[in-house]
Design a protein around this motif. Structure first.
Motif, PDB file in Angstrom:
ATOM      1  N   ARG B  11     -37.828  10.067  -5.325  1.00  0.00           N
ATOM      2  CA  ARG B  11     -38.336   8.853  -4.688  1.00  0.00           C
ATOM      3  C   ARG B  11     -37.348   7.734  -4.912  1.00  0.00           C
ATOM      4  NH1 ARG B  11     -43.562   6.682  -3.365  1.00  0.00           N
ATOM      5  NH2 ARG B  11     -43.054   4.844  -2.119  1.00  0.00           N
ATOM      6  N   ILE B  12     -37.156   6.931  -3.870  1.00  0.00           N
ATOM      7  CA  ILE B  12     -36.349   5.721  -3.980  1.00  0.00           C
ATOM      8  C   ILE B  12     -37.272   4.538  -3.749  1.00  0.00           C
ATOM      9  CG2 ILE B  12     -34.434   4.395  -3.027  1.00  0.00           C
ATOM     10  CD1 ILE B  12     -33.142   7.052  -2.223  1.00  0.00           C
ATOM     11  N   LEU B  13     -37.244   3.591  -4.659  1.00  0.00           N
ATOM     12  CA  LEU B  13     -38.069   2.390  -4.562  1.00  0.00           C
ATOM     13  C   LEU B  13     -37.182   1.155  -4.474  1.00  0.00           C
ATOM     14  CD1 LEU B  13     -40.925   2.693  -7.255  1.00  0.00           C
ATOM     15  CD2 LEU B  13     -41.143   2.894  -4.764  1.00  0.00           C
ATOM     16  N   LYS B  14     -37.694   0.144  -3.836  1.00  0.00           N
ATOM     17  CA  LYS B  14     -37.029  -1.152  -3.869  1.00  0.00           C
ATOM     18  C   LYS B  14     -37.574  -1.961  -5.042  1.00  0.00           C
ATOM     19  CE  LYS B  14     -36.135  -1.408   1.089  1.00  0.00           C
ATOM     20  NZ  LYS B  14     -36.356  -2.167   2.354  1.00  0.00           N
ATOM     21  N   ILE B  15     -36.765  -2.841  -5.559  1.00  0.00           N
ATOM     22  CA  ILE B  15     -37.187  -3.700  -6.665  1.00  0.00           C
ATOM     23  C   ILE B  15     -38.478  -4.410  -6.290  1.00  0.00           C
ATOM     24  CG2 ILE B  15     -36.581  -5.729  -8.035  1.00  0.00           C
ATOM     25  CD1 ILE B  15     -33.644  -4.875  -7.756  1.00  0.00           C
ATOM     26  N   GLY B  16     -39.440  -4.370  -7.192  1.00  0.00           N
ATOM     27  CA  GLY B  16     -40.706  -5.059  -6.957  1.00  0.00           C
ATOM     28  C   GLY B  16     -41.794  -4.198  -6.343  1.00  0.00           C
ATOM     29  N   GLN B  17     -41.419  -3.021  -5.798  1.00  0.00           N
ATOM     30  CA  GLN B  17     -42.430  -2.128  -5.242  1.00  0.00           C
ATOM     31  C   GLN B  17     -43.190  -1.427  -6.357  1.00  0.00           C
ATOM     32  OE1 GLN B  17     -40.108   0.383  -2.494  1.00  0.00           O
ATOM     33  NE2 GLN B  17     -41.099  -0.687  -0.781  1.00  0.00           N
ATOM     34  N   SER B  18     -44.316  -0.870  -6.005  1.00  0.00           N
ATOM     35  CA  SER B  18     -45.130  -0.111  -6.956  1.00  0.00           C
ATOM     36  C   SER B  18     -45.321   1.303  -6.438  1.00  0.00           C
ATOM     37  CB  SER B  18     -46.496  -0.772  -7.147  1.00  0.00           C
ATOM     38  OG  SER B  18     -46.364  -2.081  -7.627  1.00  0.00           O
ATOM     39  N   MET B  19     -45.597   2.232  -7.347  1.00  0.00           N
ATOM     40  CA  MET B  19     -45.886   3.595  -6.936  1.00  0.00           C
ATOM     41  C   MET B  19     -46.599   4.337  -8.054  1.00  0.00           C
ATOM     42  SD  MET B  19     -42.580   6.099  -7.294  1.00  0.00           S
ATOM     43  CE  MET B  19     -43.631   7.471  -6.870  1.00  0.00           C
ATOM     44  N   THR B  20     -47.182   5.452  -7.698  1.00  0.00           N
ATOM     45  CA  THR B  20     -47.853   6.313  -8.664  1.00  0.00           C
ATOM     46  C   THR B  20     -47.220   7.686  -8.648  1.00  0.00           C
ATOM     47  OG1 THR B  20     -49.963   5.147  -8.407  1.00  0.00           O
ATOM     48  CG2 THR B  20     -50.033   7.358  -9.358  1.00  0.00           C
ATOM     49  N   LEU B  21     -46.818   8.153  -9.826  1.00  0.00           N
ATOM     50  CA  LEU B  21     -46.344   9.516  -9.989  1.00  0.00           C
ATOM     51  C   LEU B  21     -47.551  10.378 -10.373  1.00  0.00           C
ATOM     52  CD1 LEU B  21     -43.782   7.700 -10.435  1.00  0.00           C
ATOM     53  CD2 LEU B  21     -42.923   9.521 -11.918  1.00  0.00           C
ATOM     54  N   GLN B  22     -47.709  11.461  -9.633  1.00  0.00           N
ATOM     55  CA  GLN B  22     -48.865  12.309  -9.856  1.00  0.00           C
ATOM     56  C   GLN B  22     -48.517  13.466 -10.782  1.00  0.00           C
ATOM     57  OE1 GLN B  22     -51.781  11.454  -8.829  1.00  0.00           O
ATOM     58  NE2 GLN B  22     -51.272   9.896  -7.278  1.00  0.00           N
ATOM     59  N   CYS B  23     -49.461  13.816 -11.642  1.00  0.00           N
ATOM     60  CA  CYS B  23     -49.320  14.974 -12.523  1.00  0.00           C
ATOM     61  C   CYS B  23     -50.674  15.652 -12.623  1.00  0.00           C
ATOM     62  CB  CYS B  23     -48.841  14.558 -13.904  1.00  0.00           C
ATOM     63  SG  CYS B  23     -48.758  15.939 -15.076  1.00  0.00           S
ATOM     64  N   THR B  24     -50.691  16.943 -12.388  1.00  0.00           N
ATOM     65  CA  THR B  24     -51.921  17.701 -12.525  1.00  0.00           C
ATOM     66  C   THR B  24     -51.627  19.044 -13.172  1.00  0.00           C
ATOM     67  OG1 THR B  24     -53.873  18.490 -11.327  1.00  0.00           O
ATOM     68  CG2 THR B  24     -51.761  18.733 -10.222  1.00  0.00           C
ATOM     69  N   GLN B  25     -52.565  19.505 -13.980  1.00  0.00           N
ATOM     70  CA  GLN B  25     -52.422  20.814 -14.610  1.00  0.00           C
ATOM     71  C   GLN B  25     -53.736  21.573 -14.470  1.00  0.00           C
ATOM     72  OE1 GLN B  25     -54.199  21.594 -17.582  1.00  0.00           O
ATOM     73  NE2 GLN B  25     -54.879  19.541 -18.163  1.00  0.00           N
ATOM     74  N   ASP B  26     -53.603  22.896 -14.331  1.00  0.00           N
ATOM     75  CA  ASP B  26     -54.777  23.733 -14.091  1.00  0.00           C
ATOM     76  C   ASP B  26     -55.041  24.683 -15.255  1.00  0.00           C
ATOM     77  OD1 ASP B  26     -53.193  26.169 -11.819  1.00  0.00           O
ATOM     78  OD2 ASP B  26     -52.640  25.417 -13.792  1.00  0.00           O
ATOM     79  N   MET B  27     -54.609  24.288 -16.452  1.00  0.00           N
ATOM     80  CA  MET B  27     -54.728  25.148 -17.622  1.00  0.00           C
ATOM     81  C   MET B  27     -55.784  24.646 -18.605  1.00  0.00           C
ATOM     82  SD  MET B  27     -50.634  25.761 -18.100  1.00  0.00           S
ATOM     83  CE  MET B  27     -50.244  24.048 -17.774  1.00  0.00           C
ATOM     84  N   ASN B  28     -56.547  23.619 -18.204  1.00  0.00           N
ATOM     85  CA  ASN B  28     -57.589  23.041 -19.059  1.00  0.00           C
ATOM     86  C   ASN B  28     -56.998  22.487 -20.361  1.00  0.00           C
ATOM     87  OD1 ASN B  28     -60.316  22.319 -19.377  1.00  0.00           O
ATOM     88  ND2 ASN B  28     -60.695  24.077 -20.696  1.00  0.00           N
ATOM     89  N   HIS B  29     -55.788  21.925 -20.258  1.00  0.00           N
ATOM     90  CA  HIS B  29     -55.137  21.379 -21.446  1.00  0.00           C
ATOM     91  C   HIS B  29     -55.726  20.025 -21.818  1.00  0.00           C
ATOM     92  CE1 HIS B  29     -51.183  23.885 -21.132  1.00  0.00           C
ATOM     93  NE2 HIS B  29     -52.249  24.605 -21.439  1.00  0.00           N
ATOM     94  N   ASN B  30     -55.899  19.830 -23.117  1.00  0.00           N
ATOM     95  CA  ASN B  30     -56.450  18.562 -23.596  1.00  0.00           C
ATOM     96  C   ASN B  30     -55.402  17.458 -23.627  1.00  0.00           C
ATOM     97  OD1 ASN B  30     -59.132  19.522 -24.230  1.00  0.00           O
ATOM     98  ND2 ASN B  30     -58.182  20.645 -25.899  1.00  0.00           N
ATOM     99  N   TYR B  31     -54.185  17.820 -24.046  1.00  0.00           N
ATOM    100  CA  TYR B  31     -53.152  16.834 -24.285  1.00  0.00           C
ATOM    101  C   TYR B  31     -52.186  16.774 -23.104  1.00  0.00           C
ATOM    102  CZ  TYR B  31     -54.624  17.555 -29.141  1.00  0.00           C
ATOM    103  OH  TYR B  31     -55.357  17.673 -30.298  1.00  0.00           O
ATOM    104  N   MET B  32     -51.909  15.548 -22.650  1.00  0.00           N
ATOM    105  CA  MET B  32     -50.938  15.369 -21.571  1.00  0.00           C
ATOM    106  C   MET B  32     -50.021  14.204 -21.906  1.00  0.00           C
ATOM    107  SD  MET B  32     -53.131  16.178 -18.108  1.00  0.00           S
ATOM    108  CE  MET B  32     -51.657  16.430 -17.113  1.00  0.00           C
ATOM    109  N   TYR B  33     -48.802  14.271 -21.362  1.00  0.00           N
ATOM    110  CA  TYR B  33     -47.754  13.321 -21.744  1.00  0.00           C
ATOM    111  C   TYR B  33     -46.916  12.930 -20.531  1.00  0.00           C
ATOM    112  CZ  TYR B  33     -48.847  15.900 -26.013  1.00  0.00           C
ATOM    113  OH  TYR B  33     -49.506  16.516 -27.045  1.00  0.00           O
TER     114      TYR B  33
END
Lengths: 115, 112
Positions: B11-33
């Motif tokens: 992804r390329i963003l311009k200064i001042g823009q906002s965005m969300t990086l998505q992360c999903t896991q299907d292993m029923n893990h408790n801890y995420m980083y």
């Protein structure tokens, strides 16, 4: 807070030779894990080897072995019979037994294999 | 069983823009980083979560926010993007102590 230091930004080795990557860490804990991760240009993080601090025996995985010196807080990685596919960034990492299982990484060592 | 999935990959963003990086896991893990990796450097922890509804700051949290409304998802929000946030972002997860840590494939973000 724990810290991990890799003092060799770059290393190179001839194909089929042996190379050792250095890592030192600082912690006040007695129980923890240590890891070596490989990151090829694809940027994928690949676990190479893992050591539990309570184990005196050094971990080995095929051509990869470690020299774990708990008192000295040293954790080096030895790669035997180096292959072209071993070329990558290598990261040493620390993880506590307790708490949130956060990994603390060193700065990395770029390993080049010369044919 | 897909493991840890991150989107987008680039992804390329311009200064001042906002965005969300998505992360999903299907292993029923408790801890995420969430980690960031600056060029030629190691990974630094931005935020982490030990379960749904629980998040905490890591080493470099400034400029970022996270939420953990479900076990599976752990999105990272960048508000008012700055060039200093140009980096590769990795999401990771683990079930619990003595288990293997799983990494996503990373997101290359450039802020211009």
């Amino acid at each position: 807070a724990q810290t991990v230091t890799q003092s060799q930004p770059e290393m190179s080795v001839q194909e089929a030779e042996t190379v050792t990557l250095s890592c030192t860490y600082d912690t006040s804990e007695s129980d923890y894990y240590l890891f070596w991760y490989k990151q090829p240009p694809s940027r994928q993080m690949i676990l190479v080897i893992r050591q539990e601090a309570y184990k005196q025996q050094n971990a080995t995985e095929n051509r990869f072995s470690v020299n774990f010196q708990k008192a000295a807080k040293s954790f080096s990685l030895k790669i035997s019979d180096s292959q072209l596919g071993d070329a990558a960034m290598y990261f040493c990492a620390y993880r506590s037994y307790k708490g949130a299982q956060k990994l603390v990484f060193g700065q990395g060592t770029r390993l080049t294999i010369n044919p | 069983n897909a493991g840890v999935t991150q989107t987008p990959k680039f992804r390329i963003l311009k200064i001042g823009q906002s965005m969300t990086l998505q992360c999903t896991q299907d292993m029923n893990h408790n801890y995420m980083y969430w980690y960031r990796q600056d060029p030629g450097m190691g990974l630094k922890l931005i935020y982490y979560s030990v379960g749904a509804g629980i998040t905490d700051k890591g080493e470099v949290p400034n400029g970022y926010n996270v939420s953990r409304s479900t076990t599976e998802d752990f999105p990272l929000r960048l508000e008012l993007a700055a060039p200093s946030q140009t980096s590769v972002y990795f999401c990771a997860s683990i079930f619990g102590p003595n288990e293997k840590l799983f990494f996503g494939s990373g997101t290359q973000l450039s802020v211009l």
